[in-house]
Design a protein around this motif. Structure first.
Motif: not given
Length: 205
Positions: A5-10, A47-60, A63-65, A107-111
């Motif tokens: 799960t991502s630490p960035v809240e979306t 899909t790339l736009a969905l990753y970029a929407a929450p911000g740079a931290v979430f996007l990085r 993409l790292r994963a 999985t990044m947005t679901t506990g």
């Protein structure tokens, strides 16, 4: 699914798990039923736009994963280039990367607790038939949890190899990675057994 799960809240964190998994199933079915390069490019761009929407931290982080998919991308493209079917290889690669990215997004947005609750509800009919659905309910979060752990361990092993040798590590990392995974499985099995968990025996075996 390859991420925690991502630490960035979306906004997607507040959506129900069944809605996100249902959307993933529909998107997967749609991509598997089409061979249109334009549609696959559009899906990858969305899909790339969905990753970029929450911000740079979430996007990085997302993409790292996804770096774990790079070897498979290279193999697929190389194979289709050798067989003279490069266009087909591009479509298959786009489809694979997009589906992995969408699953990772879920999985990044679901506990994990939400995933387990959803699996428990979906397997309720099987449970009434006497099937041991608790094994599945335990195995799914373990897979989701330990996949990024194994990826991180492989990266640390590769870094340690590069610090000591100019040669590429390649297959030489397989044995220590497998031994580490078995050791983790042994510890998890002991922990589950100590708590009376359903995988207390099978995890070790």
């Amino acid at each position: 699914m390859i991420s925690l799960t991502s630490p960035v809240e979306t906004r997607a964190h507040g959506w129900p798990a069944w809605l996100k998994l249902g959307g993933l199933c529909l998107a997967s079915t749609g991509l598997l039923l089409t061979d249109s390069p334009a549609l696959h490019l559009a899906a990858a761009g969305t899909t790339l736009a969905l990753y970029a929407a929450p911000g740079a931290v979430f996007l990085r982080a997302g993409l790292r994963a996804l770096r774990v998919a790079l070897p498979f991308v290279a193999v697929l493209l190389a194979w289709h280039l050798l067989t003279g079917d490069a266009a087909r290889g591009v479509i298959i690669t786009l489809r694979m990367v997009t589906l992995i990215a969408l699953a990772n997004l879920v999985t990044m947005t679901t506990g994990l607790s939400e995933m387990v609750d959803l699996v428990r509800r979906l397997t309720a009919p099987l449970r009434r038939m006497g099937l041991p659905t608790h094994l599945l309910e335990t195995a799914i979060p373990l897979v989701i949890r330990f996949t990024p752990v194994l990826i991180a361990r492989a990266e640390r092993l590769a870094e340690a190899w590069r610090a000591r040798s100019v040669r590429r590590p390649g297959w030489r990392l397989m044995l220590p990675l497998m031994l580490g995974a078995l050791d983790d499985a042994d510890h998890v099995g002991e922990a589950l057994r100590a708590r009376g968990g359903p995988l207390g025996t099978t995890a070790r075996d």
